[in-house]
Structures are given as structure tokens and as C-alpha cells.
Design a protein around this motif. Structure first.
Motif, PDB file in Angstrom:
ATOM      1  N   ALA A 428      11.714  35.472 -33.436  1.00  0.00           N
ATOM      2  CA  ALA A 428      12.417  35.466 -34.567  1.00  0.00           C
ATOM      3  C   ALA A 428      13.921  35.860 -34.302  1.00  0.00           C
ATOM      4  CB  ALA A 428      11.758  36.298 -35.407  1.00  0.00           C
ATOM      5  N   LEU A 429      14.208  36.962 -33.492  1.00  0.00           N
ATOM      6  CA  LEU A 429      15.576  37.159 -32.806  1.00  0.00           C
ATOM      7  C   LEU A 429      16.435  36.182 -32.334  1.00  0.00           C
ATOM      8  CD1 LEU A 429      17.204  39.850 -32.692  1.00  0.00           C
ATOM      9  CD2 LEU A 429      16.267  40.218 -30.443  1.00  0.00           C
ATOM     10  N   GLY A 430      15.581  35.122 -31.767  1.00  0.00           N
ATOM     11  CA  GLY A 430      16.116  33.830 -31.158  1.00  0.00           C
ATOM     12  C   GLY A 430      17.034  33.137 -32.417  1.00  0.00           C
ATOM     13  N   VAL A 431      16.289  32.755 -33.297  1.00  0.00           N
ATOM     14  CA  VAL A 431      16.620  32.198 -34.753  1.00  0.00           C
ATOM     15  C   VAL A 431      17.879  32.811 -35.002  1.00  0.00           C
ATOM     16  CG1 VAL A 431      16.060  31.111 -36.818  1.00  0.00           C
ATOM     17  CG2 VAL A 431      14.278  31.056 -34.944  1.00  0.00           C
ATOM     18  N   ALA A 432      17.505  34.089 -35.085  1.00  0.00           N
ATOM     19  CA  ALA A 432      18.626  35.087 -35.926  1.00  0.00           C
ATOM     20  C   ALA A 432      19.942  35.204 -35.105  1.00  0.00           C
ATOM     21  CB  ALA A 432      17.998  36.370 -35.950  1.00  0.00           C
ATOM     22  N   THR A 433      19.871  35.039 -33.916  1.00  0.00           N
ATOM     23  CA  THR A 433      20.874  35.367 -32.928  1.00  0.00           C
ATOM     24  C   THR A 433      21.617  33.869 -32.663  1.00  0.00           C
ATOM     25  OG1 THR A 433      19.748  35.633 -30.984  1.00  0.00           O
ATOM     26  CG2 THR A 433      20.382  37.652 -32.353  1.00  0.00           C
ATOM     27  N   LEU A 434      20.687  33.145 -31.806  1.00  0.00           N
ATOM     28  CA  LEU A 434      21.597  31.761 -31.748  1.00  0.00           C
ATOM     29  C   LEU A 434      21.652  30.808 -32.660  1.00  0.00           C
ATOM     30  CD1 LEU A 434      19.711  31.097 -28.269  1.00  0.00           C
ATOM     31  CD2 LEU A 434      21.902  31.953 -28.564  1.00  0.00           C
ATOM     32  N   GLY A 435      20.695  30.914 -33.553  1.00  0.00           N
ATOM     33  CA  GLY A 435      20.838  30.128 -34.803  1.00  0.00           C
ATOM     34  C   GLY A 435      22.190  30.635 -35.468  1.00  0.00           C
ATOM     35  N   THR A 436      22.368  32.060 -35.833  1.00  0.00           N
ATOM     36  CA  THR A 436      23.756  32.456 -36.673  1.00  0.00           C
ATOM     37  C   THR A 436      24.933  31.991 -35.740  1.00  0.00           C
ATOM     38  OG1 THR A 436      22.386  34.339 -37.464  1.00  0.00           O
ATOM     39  CG2 THR A 436      24.643  34.592 -37.382  1.00  0.00           C
ATOM     40  N   LEU A 437      24.735  32.243 -34.400  1.00  0.00           N
ATOM     41  CA  LEU A 437      25.961  31.929 -33.690  1.00  0.00           C
ATOM     42  C   LEU A 437      26.334  30.450 -33.728  1.00  0.00           C
ATOM     43  CD1 LEU A 437      28.185  32.462 -31.198  1.00  0.00           C
ATOM     44  CD2 LEU A 437      26.269  31.846 -29.586  1.00  0.00           C
ATOM     45  N   PHE A 438      25.421  29.518 -33.833  1.00  0.00           N
ATOM     46  CA  PHE A 438      25.695  27.915 -33.930  1.00  0.00           C
ATOM     47  C   PHE A 438      26.381  27.857 -35.244  1.00  0.00           C
ATOM     48  CE2 PHE A 438      23.988  23.999 -35.323  1.00  0.00           C
ATOM     49  CZ  PHE A 438      24.598  23.355 -34.561  1.00  0.00           C
ATOM     50  N   LEU A 439      25.790  28.356 -36.280  1.00  0.00           N
ATOM     51  CA  LEU A 439      26.092  27.892 -37.624  1.00  0.00           C
ATOM     52  C   LEU A 439      27.472  28.715 -37.879  1.00  0.00           C
ATOM     53  CD1 LEU A 439      22.786  28.336 -39.422  1.00  0.00           C
ATOM     54  CD2 LEU A 439      23.847  26.267 -38.874  1.00  0.00           C
ATOM     55  N   SER A 440      27.674  29.816 -37.425  1.00  0.00           N
ATOM     56  CA  SER A 440      29.118  30.530 -37.594  1.00  0.00           C
ATOM     57  C   SER A 440      30.089  29.463 -36.796  1.00  0.00           C
ATOM     58  CB  SER A 440      29.159  31.971 -37.052  1.00  0.00           C
ATOM     59  OG  SER A 440      28.069  32.634 -37.718  1.00  0.00           O
ATOM     60  N   LEU A 441      29.790  29.222 -35.912  1.00  0.00           N
ATOM     61  CA  LEU A 441      30.694  28.223 -35.162  1.00  0.00           C
ATOM     62  C   LEU A 441      31.198  26.918 -35.534  1.00  0.00           C
ATOM     63  CD1 LEU A 441      29.797  29.146 -31.281  1.00  0.00           C
ATOM     64  CD2 LEU A 441      31.586  30.221 -32.704  1.00  0.00           C
ATOM     65  N   VAL A 442      30.149  26.247 -36.421  1.00  0.00           N
ATOM     66  CA  VAL A 442      30.445  24.931 -36.850  1.00  0.00           C
ATOM     67  C   VAL A 442      31.513  24.625 -37.535  1.00  0.00           C
ATOM     68  CG1 VAL A 442      29.166  22.980 -38.249  1.00  0.00           C
ATOM     69  CG2 VAL A 442      27.823  24.218 -36.486  1.00  0.00           C
ATOM     70  N   PRO A 443      31.763  25.855 -38.697  1.00  0.00           N
ATOM     71  CA  PRO A 443      32.987  25.152 -39.559  1.00  0.00           C
ATOM     72  C   PRO A 443      34.360  25.345 -38.937  1.00  0.00           C
ATOM     73  CG  PRO A 443      31.559  26.853 -40.497  1.00  0.00           C
ATOM     74  CD  PRO A 443      31.182  26.830 -39.065  1.00  0.00           C
ATOM     75  N   GLY A 444      34.517  26.206 -37.569  1.00  0.00           N
ATOM     76  CA  GLY A 444      35.645  26.087 -36.996  1.00  0.00           C
ATOM     77  C   GLY A 444      35.860  25.093 -35.842  1.00  0.00           C
ATOM     78  N   MET A 445      34.889  24.975 -35.009  1.00  0.00           N
ATOM     79  CA  MET A 445      34.811  24.300 -33.883  1.00  0.00           C
ATOM     80  C   MET A 445      34.279  22.847 -33.791  1.00  0.00           C
ATOM     81  SD  MET A 445      33.403  26.921 -31.195  1.00  0.00           S
ATOM     82  CE  MET A 445      33.593  26.013 -29.865  1.00  0.00           C
ATOM     83  N   GLY A 446      33.344  22.520 -34.906  1.00  0.00           N
ATOM     84  CA  GLY A 446      32.820  21.198 -35.153  1.00  0.00           C
ATOM     85  C   GLY A 446      31.330  21.305 -34.526  1.00  0.00           C
ATOM     86  N   MET A 447      30.421  20.451 -35.000  1.00  0.00           N
ATOM     87  CA  MET A 447      29.055  20.354 -34.698  1.00  0.00           C
ATOM     88  C   MET A 447      29.037  20.447 -33.053  1.00  0.00           C
ATOM     89  SD  MET A 447      25.822  20.796 -36.136  1.00  0.00           S
ATOM     90  CE  MET A 447      26.184  20.159 -37.625  1.00  0.00           C
ATOM     91  N   ARG A 448      29.521  19.430 -32.383  1.00  0.00           N
ATOM     92  CA  ARG A 448      29.443  19.312 -30.983  1.00  0.00           C
ATOM     93  C   ARG A 448      29.728  20.490 -30.144  1.00  0.00           C
ATOM     94  NH1 ARG A 448      33.377  15.822 -27.011  1.00  0.00           N
ATOM     95  NH2 ARG A 448      34.454  17.812 -27.212  1.00  0.00           N
ATOM     96  N   ASP A 449      31.103  20.888 -30.430  1.00  0.00           N
ATOM     97  CA  ASP A 449      31.552  22.186 -29.679  1.00  0.00           C
ATOM     98  C   ASP A 449      30.675  23.382 -29.870  1.00  0.00           C
ATOM     99  OD1 ASP A 449      33.517  20.475 -28.405  1.00  0.00           O
ATOM    100  OD2 ASP A 449      35.132  21.288 -29.717  1.00  0.00           O
TER     101      ASP A 449
END
Length: 477
Positions: A428-449
Motif C-alpha cells: 500500500a505504501l508503494g502505491v501511495a509513495t511511488l504512485g504519488t511521485l509519478f502523478l505529481s511529476l506528470v504535469p510538469g515533466m510529461g509522462m515519459r520523463d
């Protein structure tokens, strides 16, 4: 404390010998172990369809995942204790029946909040069922039979996590009888009916002869500790990080400290607390649990992130997104079969080798994402997924065996509950942390980066797992 075992269906040939867990019984409990893990991951590729059909916001969709995982993690140790107290087969049967009913409720949910409520109940049902699997194996097997059973348990756990995501994609796309996403939950019902029939015939009943009462203060404080950590981390980003998320995170260390103090006091008084601190004096258990945390965080975070990236970024459908991980599942299964022989020959040295292989595989997938985006799918991910699957298969089954290798049979329920709680909370912590990191980065960096950055963070976690594995006992008791 002595162990009492009773059963009708399984006999060993000598009247004095306790009943053993036969092949059919082992298959049945492993089926029970697979169901909760499959259901943790099966919704990943179904989330876009669920959101569209039920008009659910992103925050509510995250609760569909988190509600199940948090309820599951909070109640696992209690489930193990109740099995020791009332009988493990009884709890296994009751938990499996409830899992089937709550799966039906998920599949028939009329709206998003009904689905969230049914998922929470489904997680609680899984928490009653799963600890009985490990406790039954510990109580009814010894020597090479236990080693084989634990290896199969580890292989089942790893394969279920990957297969769940693949199965989810296939079921959503198949749209059986117009059920769409609902089939990912309804498929559990016939499986549960088969499992209940087999369990009633082939799983022996075991319990502690002098079980301890439920540790009520410990149960509440463990629940408070897990909830104050996981809920804000899971919901914080989608909710805009309101004040309650920060207050909850601030409460977490105090709740955890209070839990430890209460459990240590009960342990020193001669009672058996929910999580006995004295259990962590077992070196193999303590060091194995330390490995489960980064491994499980990385595993679940990767599965969630890759599902989102392939569907929302690379434009793949649910089947293609699920099947992109098929090489990982196939190679994991094959290497899991070879694992017991490798451990018998090389001991726990296979674990750091597995971490190195997983790191290479993850690096290859990261490179594929960087070079091929947005044309990322089965072919591009195949080399990295296959190597990573081999590495994971050399780690997870062995680590699970190490954790429980020296836990006394009378504490089988407690030991199994502690292990699966650590694993589930980390998932559950993996989804909460890595998932949150990924979704937070998408608007500024784009999906690939954002995907590449998140995979590199996970790669650091794999390196940590490899370093920690060097401290494992060389042999497994």
C-alpha cells in the motif's frame, strides 16, 4: 505452549502422528493466499473504466485501491491471532466465504462510494483468511515439506501480484456478458465456491492449545499507526494536501511509539501482545522483514505506475497494458520452480544475485521507456521485464522463507500475521509513495520523463534491497 491439531480428512498412517497438510490441502491454502494478492492488483488496469462508468473522481478511485489495502493491512495481525484462538481452518473458511460475498458486492456496486465500502469490507475479509495460510503451513509441515510449501507460497505471492494485473486487463476487455470492469470482482465468486469445497475436505484444523486473548489496546494502536500513515499519503495529492493530511502524518510517530510501548509492557508482563517485541529477537525474522519493505514498496509502485503510463500515456488498451508484463510473470514462475534447488546449494546468497538481476531488468525497462516512448509495449519491455522477473523470483520466495524459518509453531499465527502485515502495508505504501511521485511529476515533466524518474527512484530501492540482503543468515533453518 503446545499446539493442538485436529482434522478428519488427512491421515499420515500412524495413529499418534498429527495430520499433515496434503497436496490438495496445500493447493487449497495457496489458492486462498492468491486471491487477496490478485485483488490488490487486478483493479489497476480497470481504474480508467471504473472512473468513466461510475463518474468517480481521481480521489475516489484511489480509495478503491487504498480502502482495500489499508483495511487488509490493519487487520492482518488480528486475523492471525483469531486463527490461533478459534481455529485456523474455521477462520480460513469464514474469511474465504466473506471474501466471496464482498467480491459480489464490489461487482454489483451501483456507485463509486458503494464500491469503496465493498472494497474495505473485502480487505477485512482477506485479513481473516490470509494469515491462516502461513500458520497452517507452519503447524502441519516440517523439514523439507515445509521448505517446499514455503517456496510455493512465495512463488504464489509473486506470481499473483503480476497475474492480477494481466487478468484485470483481459477481463475488462472481454466484457463478459456486458459486465465490463465488474468481472474483475465477480470472477472471485466461483473460485471461492471451489475453495470452500476443497478447504472443508482437505485443510486440517489447527490452533494453539492455550491461546492468548485478543490484545485490544494493541489492535487499536496498530490500526491508528497504519491509518495515520497510509491514508494521508494515499489521498493527499488528489485532495490537494489539506490540513488533515499533515495533522494525520504528525500523529503517526506518536501512535507508533504508543503501540510499541504498550506491546513491550505486555510482553514483559508475560502476556502475548498483538505484535510481541520479543519476536524481533529472532535475527532471521528481523532481517527478513527489513527486506520485505523496500521490495514490496518497489513492486507495487512499479505495477501501479506502469499500468497508468501504458494506458494514459502510451495509449494502450487494458489487454495490451496487462500483457506487457506477461514476460515478467512467466519468467518469475519458471525461476520460482528452480529457487528451492538454488537455495539448497547456495543458501541465501541467491537473494543479492536476484536483486542485481532485478536492477538490470529495471534499468533495461527505464532505457526502453526513454528511447521508445510513446511506442512502449510488450516488445519494448520484454528484455527488461524478463530479467526483472528472474531477479524477483530469486528474492521474494526466499525472503518469505527466511522470515518464518525460526518462528516457533505456537507463534505461527502471530509470526505469519506480522509478516503479511509488513508486506501488505508496504504494498500500500508503494502505491501511495511511488504512485504519488509519478502523478505529481506528470504535469510538469510529461509522462515519459515522470515514468523514467520514478523508475530510477525504484532502482535505488532495489539497490537498498541488495545491500540489506547481504546481512541475511547464510542458511535457512
Amino acid at each position: 505452549m503446545t499446539e493442538t491439531i485436529t482434522s478428519r480428512p488427512v491421515r499420515t498412517g500412524t495413529p499418534e502422528a498429527p495430520p499433515a497438510l496434503g497436496g490438495l490441502g496445500l493447493f487449497t491454502v495457496l489458492l486462498g493466499a492468491a486471491l487477496p494478492l490478485v485483488d490488490f492488483f487486478i483493479v489497476n488496469v480497470a481504474l480508467p473504466t471504473i472512473g468513466s462508468d461510475l463518474s468517480a473522481s481521481e480521489a475516489v478511485l484511489e480509495l478503491v485501491v487504498a480502502g482495500y489495502g489499508v483495511a487488509y493491512a490493519v487487520l492482518l495481525v488480528l486475523g492471525g491471532r483469531l486463527g490461533d484462538l478459534f481455529g485456523r481452518r474455521r477462520l480460513f473458511l469464514g474469511g474465504m466465504a466473506a471474501f466471496g460475498l464482498t467480491s459480489l458486492a464490489c461487482g454489483l456496486a451501483p456507485d463509486a462510494w458503494s464500491l469503496v465500502a465493498a472494497r474495505v469490507a473485502q480487505g477485512a475479509s482477506a485479513a481473516a483468511m490470509l494469515p491462516q495460510v502461513l500458520a497452517t503451513i507452519q503447524a502441519t509441515t516440517t523439514g523439507p515439506r515445509r521448505a517446499r510449501a514455503m517456496s510455493l507460497y512465495g512463488a504464489t505471492a509473486g506470481l499473483s501480484m503480476v497475474a492480477g494485473q494481466i487478468l484485470g486487463g483481459v477481463l475488462v476487455a472481454a466484457d463478459i456478458a456486458g459486465t465490463g470492469w465488474r468481472s474483475v470482482f465477480l470472477v472471485n465468486v466461483p473460485v471461492v465456491l471451489v475453495g470452500l469445497f476443497l478447504a472443508a475436505r482437505a485443510v486440517p484444523e489447527t490452533r494453539s492449545a492455550r491461546p492468548e486473548p485478543v490484545d485490544v489496546p494493541g489492535t487499536f494502536l496498530l490500526a491508528a499507526s497504519i491509518l495515520t500513515l497510509l491514508v494521508p499519503l494515499t489521498e493527499g495529492r488528489a485532495a490537494g494536501w489539506p490540513l488533515w493530511t499533515w495533522l494525520s502524518l504528525a500523529v503517526f510517530p506518536f501512535a507508533a511509539a504508543a503501540f510499541y510501548a504498550v506491546e513491550r509492557r505486555a510482553d514483559r508482563a508475560g502476556r502475548t501482545p498483538l505484535v510481541p517485541p520479543s519476536l524481533f529477537a529472532i535475527v532471521s525474522l528481523r532481517r527478513g522483514l527489513l527486506l520485505i519493505v523496500p521490495f514490496s514498496i518497489g513492486f507495487s509502485g512499479f505495477m501501479f505506475v506502469i499500468a497508468v503510463a501504458l494506458q494514459q500515456g502510451a495509449g494502450l488498451g487494458p489487454v495490451a497494458a496487462g500483457l506487457a508484463l506477461a514476460p515478467l510473470a512467466v519468467v518469475f514462475f519458471l525461476f520460482s520452480l528452480a529457487g528451492p534447488r538454488l537455495v539448497a546449494r547456495y543458501g541465501t546468497r541467491v537473494v543479492p544475485v536476484g536483486a542485481a538481476l532485478q536492477g538490470v531488468g529495471l534499468a533495461l525497462m527505464t532505457l526502453a521507456a526513454w528511447r521508445s516512448w510513446p511506442d512502449l509495449g510488450l516488445v519494448e519491455l520484454l528484455p527488461g521485464a524478463a530479467v526483472a522477473g528472474a531477479g524477483q523470483a530469486l528474492q521474494l520466495p526466499v525472503i518469505l522463507r527466511v522470515v518464518l524459518s525460526e518462528v516457533p509453531a505456537v507463534r505461527a499465527g502471530v509470526g505469519g500475521g506480522v509478516m503479511v502485515t509488513t508486506q501488505q502495508a508496504s504494498l500500500a505504501l508503494g502505491v501511495a509513495t511511488l504512485g504519488t511521485l509519478f502523478l505529481s511529476l506528470v504535469p510538469g515533466m510529461g509522462m515519459r520523463d515522470a515514468l523514467v524518474t520514478t523508475l530510477l527512484v525504484q532502482l535505488a530501492g532495489v539497490a537498498l534491497t541488495g545491500l540489506l540482503s547481504l546481512r541475511l543468515p547464510r542458511t535457512i533453518a
